[in-house]
Design a protein around this motif. Structure first.
Motif, short mmCIF file in Angstrom:
data_model
loop_
_atom_site.label_atom_id
_atom_site.label_comp_id
_atom_site.label_asym_id
_atom_site.label_seq_id
_atom_site.Cartn_x
_atom_site.Cartn_y
_atom_site.Cartn_z
N GLU A 215 0.77 -1.29 -0.01
CA GLU A 215 -0.11 0.10 0.06
C GLU A 215 0.99 1.23 -0.10
O GLU A 215 0.61 2.34 -0.65
CB GLU A 215 -0.98 -0.12 1.22
N ARG A 216 1.75 1.19 0.70
CA ARG A 216 2.89 2.31 0.85
C ARG A 216 3.67 2.47 -0.17
O ARG A 216 3.85 3.79 -0.92
CB ARG A 216 3.83 2.17 1.97
N LYS A 217 3.94 1.48 -1.23
CA LYS A 217 4.81 1.61 -2.42
C LYS A 217 3.74 2.50 -3.61
O LYS A 217 4.28 3.35 -3.98
CB LYS A 217 4.89 0.39 -3.09
N ASN A 218 2.51 2.14 -3.58
CA ASN A 218 1.61 2.73 -4.54
C ASN A 218 1.50 4.24 -3.91
O ASN A 218 1.42 5.23 -4.70
CB ASN A 218 0.07 2.33 -4.43
N ARG A 241 15.62 14.12 0.93
CA ARG A 241 14.61 13.16 1.33
C ARG A 241 13.88 12.71 0.04
O ARG A 241 13.45 11.43 0.13
CB ARG A 241 13.67 13.63 2.49
N LEU A 242 13.56 13.53 -1.04
CA LEU A 242 12.78 13.08 -1.91
C LEU A 242 13.26 11.99 -2.74
O LEU A 242 12.64 11.16 -3.24
CB LEU A 242 12.74 14.31 -2.84
N LEU A 243 14.55 11.94 -2.61
CA LEU A 243 15.41 10.85 -3.40
C LEU A 243 15.52 9.49 -2.68
O LEU A 243 15.31 8.49 -2.98
CB LEU A 243 16.86 11.15 -4.05
N LYS A 244 15.91 9.80 -1.32
CA LYS A 244 16.17 8.58 -0.26
C LYS A 244 14.96 8.12 0.31
O LYS A 244 14.99 6.84 0.55
CB LYS A 244 17.19 9.18 0.55
N ASN A 245 14.17 8.96 0.85
CA ASN A 245 13.12 8.65 1.73
C ASN A 245 11.89 9.49 1.76
O ASN A 245 11.89 10.28 2.71
CB ASN A 245 13.84 8.45 3.39
N PRO A 246 11.21 9.59 0.48
CA PRO A 246 10.08 10.79 0.64
C PRO A 246 9.26 10.78 1.51
O PRO A 246 8.80 11.92 2.00
CB PRO A 246 9.60 10.33 -0.84
N LEU A 247 8.94 9.53 2.31
CA LEU A 247 7.87 9.79 3.19
C LEU A 247 8.43 10.71 4.26
O LEU A 247 7.64 11.27 4.87
CB LEU A 247 7.72 8.40 3.86
N ARG A 248 9.55 10.94 4.70
CA ARG A 248 10.15 11.79 5.65
C ARG A 248 9.79 12.98 5.45
O ARG A 248 9.81 13.88 6.12
CB ARG A 248 11.52 11.52 5.88
N CYS A 249 9.42 13.56 4.11
CA CYS A 249 9.22 14.82 3.95
C CYS A 249 7.99 15.12 4.60
O CYS A 249 7.69 16.48 5.08
CB CYS A 249 8.85 15.14 2.32
N LEU A 250 7.17 14.33 4.91
CA LEU A 250 5.91 14.64 5.50
C LEU A 250 5.90 15.36 6.91
O LEU A 250 5.21 15.71 7.23
CB LEU A 250 5.03 13.20 5.57
N ASP A 251 6.91 14.66 7.61
CA ASP A 251 7.08 15.14 9.11
C ASP A 251 8.35 16.31 9.17
O ASP A 251 8.68 16.50 10.06
CB ASP A 251 7.05 14.11 10.09
N CYS A 252 8.49 16.99 7.94
CA CYS A 252 9.57 17.88 7.91
C CYS A 252 9.21 19.14 8.85
O CYS A 252 7.94 19.48 8.91
CB CYS A 252 9.87 18.42 6.52
N ILE A 267 -1.94 9.12 3.17
CA ILE A 267 -1.53 8.12 3.21
C ILE A 267 -2.87 6.73 3.34
O ILE A 267 -3.26 5.92 2.84
CB ILE A 267 -0.51 7.44 4.00
N VAL A 268 -3.77 7.51 4.17
CA VAL A 268 -5.10 6.82 4.70
C VAL A 268 -5.91 6.43 3.15
O VAL A 268 -6.64 5.28 3.27
CB VAL A 268 -5.93 7.44 5.55
N ASP A 269 -5.95 7.56 2.42
CA ASP A 269 -6.70 7.23 1.13
C ASP A 269 -5.89 5.96 0.37
O ASP A 269 -6.77 5.76 -0.58
CB ASP A 269 -6.72 8.42 0.13
N TRP A 270 -4.62 5.65 0.43
CA TRP A 270 -4.20 4.33 -0.07
C TRP A 270 -4.36 2.99 0.54
O TRP A 270 -3.94 2.16 -0.02
CB TRP A 270 -2.75 4.59 -0.43
N LEU A 271 -5.07 3.16 1.54
CA LEU A 271 -5.12 2.00 2.42
C LEU A 271 -6.32 1.06 1.91
O LEU A 271 -7.23 1.56 1.72
CB LEU A 271 -5.29 2.29 3.91
N GLU A 272 -5.78 -0.17 1.93
CA GLU A 272 -7.05 -1.22 1.60
C GLU A 272 -8.06 -1.49 2.98
O GLU A 272 -7.89 -1.03 3.83
CB GLU A 272 -6.56 -2.51 1.15
#
Ligand code: HAM
Length: 472
Positions: A215-218, A241-252, A267-272
């Motif tokens: 789910e996270r990949k999508n 971070r965009l290149l290495k760990n884009p998720l971390r941009c979220l809590d900058c 991310i909740v919108d991508w959860l099954e």
């Protein structure tokens, strides 16, 4: 039973004479002889200091440190967690493989070095990875599941030292292996919340679900497109971070990035369905127990092993969203398998002990709500013969599990009683020359000042009785 006798002024014993004159407060200080020594300054020796970001824990902080640990012990016993610990030094690969190469902890903060055998080792920056290793190495999958563990100890991160950020710090943490059940996530959050609340600190938990790996990949590919469209206005860290760990941009924490990311996909919108239901269940349990939480769609945590529920605790005293996290945790269902074990669910948290103590100390008029530390008895002796006898009596008491404050290097009764007062003991045992000869001791009630003379043979029983009455 010896009878209680108030001290009679006309029949002084060797000790009583001194006791009578001795005022308990504002005792004038006896001038001590100082042997002249060549000080380090005179010898021009530079005193060494602790390394940056590391500090000593002093006896004046004992009530916080031991109190916190004792509370952790009690809390974990009540929730059925078993104590465990792991080596501070581990194979560096353990942390690199579990925490993830692109994380700040691995890239910038871990203490890594080659030992004398040329092996690449690391000081543990956290304990979840070690717990997983210990679970696999010790065959804990054969134990009755879930396996519930707790720990309390030092971690090391070469972070930039600042308020609440140290290079050696302590964590109190809990890990649960072998149960993919939302009630486990909720119980861990409740335990940590109650632990903090028992210290008189109000906290709020920020919570999110980051779903499964697929789910996270999508979601990440969607997030990356969003971030790329705003790349020019991202901070330098986020560009990396965009290149290495884009998720971390979220809590900058940069204000401009925070604003930029307000419209980022969530991310909740991508959860099954199954992940959403799991998360809803965790929230339901928290509602049931009236645990205050804030749904924070940008909470992703800084370690790669998480899936589904992630959470962090903040002190309400630190203000709206302000302050550093008191602790954090989440689910790590894939980690045991990834580290070479059988597929096993995992979930846990760790609280930052220094951060909790800092908030605790800031609270006005709020003494730690923990059991008083130390014995309730002081043992004072006067004269060489009494000192020798005291050595024997103290050993006898220690063997019987009775611990008493004492300072055999001090000969003055005044000084010893002053010390007994400052330690707030309820009773002081006094042994002078006369008592040594008579085979007796004096027991002084520190509040009433009433003294009682008893046979030395009855001392142990007498103190047991006093402690039985006063011990918390
Ligand atoms: P963490 O968020 O990296 O998670 O650390 C947990 C807590 O340790 C932080 O919230 C903070 O209170 C404290 N802490 C971290 N770094 C420092 C520092 N440099 N100085 C002072 N305190 C610090 C973990 O460590 C995960 N192992 C938690 C976990 C357990 N997840 C699942 N199980």
């Amino acid at each position: 039973m010896p009878s209680k006798k108030p001290v009679k002024k006309n029949k002084p014993t060797a000790v009583k004479k001194i006791v009578k004159k001795e005022p308990e407060k504002n005792v004038s200080k006896k001038k001590e002889t100082i042997t002249p020594v060549k000080t380090a300054a005179v010898r021009n020796v530079k005193a060494l200091e602790t390394l940056r970001g590391m500090k000593d824990i002093l006896p004046k902080e004992e009530k916080y440190w031991l109190g916190l640990r004792r509370n952790a012990e009690k809390m974990c016993a009540a929730y059925g967690y078993g104590y465990f610990d792991t080596p501070i030094l581990e194979n560096a690969g353990l942390f690199i493989r579990s925490i993830g190469k692109g994380t700040d902890v691995i890239e910038k903060e871990m203490y890594v070095f080659e030992d004398r055998d040329g092996d690449k080792v690391a000081l543990r920056p956290e304990l979840t990875a070690s717990a997983v290793r210990a679970y696999i190495n010790n065959g804990m999958h054969t134990y009755s599941q879930p396996v519930k563990l707790w720990y309390f100890g030092p971690m090391f991160r070469h972070d930039r030292p600042q308020a609440g950020r140290f290079r050696q710090f302590n964590q109190f943490g809990c890990e649960v292996f072998g149960a993919h059940d939302p009630v486990v996530d909720a119980e861990l959050i409740v335990l940590a919340h109650n632990f903090i609340a028992d210290l008189g600190i109000k906290s709020t938990v920020h919570i999110n679900s980051i779903g499964t790996l697929s789910e996270r990949k999508n979601y990440i590919s969607e997030l990356v497109s969003f971030l790329k469209s705003r790349r020019s206005i991202l901070c330098e860290d986020c560009k990396r971070r965009l290149l290495k760990n884009p998720l971390r941009c979220l809590d900058c924490k940069e204000e401009s990035c925070k604003k930029n990311l307000e419209e980022a996909p969530q991310i909740v919108d991508w959860l099954e369905e199954s992940s959403k239901n799991f998360f809803m269940k965790v929230l339901e349990y928290l509602d049931e127990l009236s645990i205050p939480y804030v749904l924070n769609p940008r909470l992703v945590r800084g370690l790669d092993y998480y899936c589904d529920t992630v959470f962090e605790f903040f002190a309400e005293e630190e203000g709206e969203g302000g302050g550093v996290a008191l602790g954090g945790g989440g689910r790590y269902d894939g980690l045991v398998e990834q580290m070479g074990g059988q597929p096993t669910a995992g979930c846990g948290f760790a609280l930052g002990v220094e951060r909790i103590i800092a908030v605790w100390k800031k609270m006005e008029n709020k003494e730690p709500e923990v059991a008083a530390v130390g014995p309730a008895i002081y043992f004072a002796q006067l004269g060489e013969q009494a000192r020798k006898k005291a050595l024997y009596l103290l050993e006898d008491l220690r063997k019987a599990g009775i611990f008493v404050f004492h300072n055999l290097s001090k000969g003055s009764l005044k000084v010893q009683l002053e010390s007994a007062n400052s330690k707030k003991v309820t009773h002081t045992v006094i042994l002078g020359q006369k008592e040594v000869q008579d085979g007796t001791v004096i027991i002084r009630d520190m509040e009433s000042g009433i003294q009682e003379i008893i046979d030395q043979k009855k001392l142990r029983a007498k103190l047991e009785k006093i402690l039985g009455k006063n011990q918390v």
